[in-house]
Write an enzyme that holds these catalytic residues in place. Sequence first.
Site, PDB file in Angstrom:
ATOM      1  N   HIS A 109       0.835  -1.208   0.000  1.00 50.53           N
ATOM      2  CA  HIS A 109       0.000   0.000   0.000  1.00 50.53           C
ATOM      3  C   HIS A 109       0.868   1.255   0.000  1.00 50.53           C
ATOM      4  O   HIS A 109       0.621   2.199  -0.780  1.00 50.53           O
ATOM      5  CB  HIS A 109      -0.909  -0.013   1.228  1.00 50.53           C
ATOM      6  CG  HIS A 109      -1.728   1.222   1.398  1.00 50.53           C
ATOM      7  ND1 HIS A 109      -2.985   1.380   0.846  1.00 50.53           N
ATOM      8  CD2 HIS A 109      -1.469   2.377   2.073  1.00 50.53           C
ATOM      9  CE1 HIS A 109      -3.459   2.576   1.162  1.00 50.53           C
ATOM     10  NE2 HIS A 109      -2.561   3.196   1.914  1.00 50.53           N
ATOM     11  N   GLU A 110       1.885   1.289   0.854  1.00 49.76           N
ATOM     12  CA  GLU A 110       2.730   2.477   0.940  1.00 49.76           C
ATOM     13  C   GLU A 110       3.605   2.645  -0.306  1.00 49.76           C
ATOM     14  O   GLU A 110       3.819   3.776  -0.762  1.00 49.76           O
ATOM     15  CB  GLU A 110       3.593   2.432   2.205  1.00 49.76           C
ATOM     16  CG  GLU A 110       2.802   2.403   3.511  1.00 49.76           C
ATOM     17  CD  GLU A 110       1.803   3.540   3.646  1.00 49.76           C
ATOM     18  OE1 GLU A 110       1.991   4.598   3.008  1.00 49.76           O
ATOM     19  OE2 GLU A 110       0.822   3.368   4.381  1.00 49.76           O
ATOM     20  N   HIS A 124       1.769   4.435  -2.962  1.00 46.19           N
ATOM     21  CA  HIS A 124       1.811   5.900  -2.902  1.00 46.19           C
ATOM     22  C   HIS A 124       3.060   6.427  -3.601  1.00 46.19           C
ATOM     23  O   HIS A 124       3.014   7.481  -4.253  1.00 46.19           O
ATOM     24  CB  HIS A 124       1.792   6.365  -1.447  1.00 46.19           C
ATOM     25  CG  HIS A 124       0.451   6.268  -0.796  1.00 46.19           C
ATOM     26  ND1 HIS A 124      -0.701   6.768  -1.374  1.00 46.19           N
ATOM     27  CD2 HIS A 124       0.058   5.729   0.390  1.00 46.19           C
ATOM     28  CE1 HIS A 124      -1.730   6.544  -0.577  1.00 46.19           C
ATOM     29  NE2 HIS A 124      -1.299   5.915   0.503  1.00 46.19           N
TER      30      HIS A 124
END
Length: 226
Positions: free
Chosen positions: A93-94, A97
């Site tokens: 998820h990170e 980004h």
Amino acid sequence: MLIALAAILLLGAILLPQVWVRHVFARHAHERADIPGTGGELARHLIERFKLDGVSVEQTEQGDHYDPAEKAVRLSSDNYAGRSLTAVAVAAHEVSHALQDAYGERSFRVWQQLASLARVTDRMAGVFFIAAPFLAILARTPLALVALIGAGIALLSVRVIVTLVSLPLEFDASFSKALPILRQGSYVADNDMPAVRSILRAAAFTYLAASLMSLVNLARWVRMLR
């Protein structure tokens, strides 16, 4: 009675998302021998795979996040060193980004600019709310206090906008990027995908709770003007 009930419902609406997020993360945070690497190792692998030059992976005590200014994916100690579904899902998820940043996605740029503005307005709002009563006394008029508090509320509203703008970015990171990456790369077993989906949903809803808290804080200051 109705006011008390409304207050309880509002408190539940604020707290339940936070409790649910923590529950989902903890439920899938146990170590798994069948997971080949830690969250930190997966993050580094994905950065190399997608050629995100200049992006680092760091351990932090400030919560999992991607820092666009420092080009750093930062993971909590459990997710950085852990071999769990939570660790690999949060890492993906990170990194997603970082992909949004690298791709120059317009929504990410808008969020980045607003976040920078919000850091400034947060500090200014703090000064306003501390100084407002003293300045109003010096001005010797209630209108001065109202004007100062109104200015502080306007500054605080920027944070509300930023947290709301972040929600589509979080869902994009979870479901348009991280989920396909984990599925197509076979980083987790097929039978674990429902759990991974739940973790990624919780990661996205973390910011829903932040938005609700921002709105409540703003409402407190609005009441001062009534």
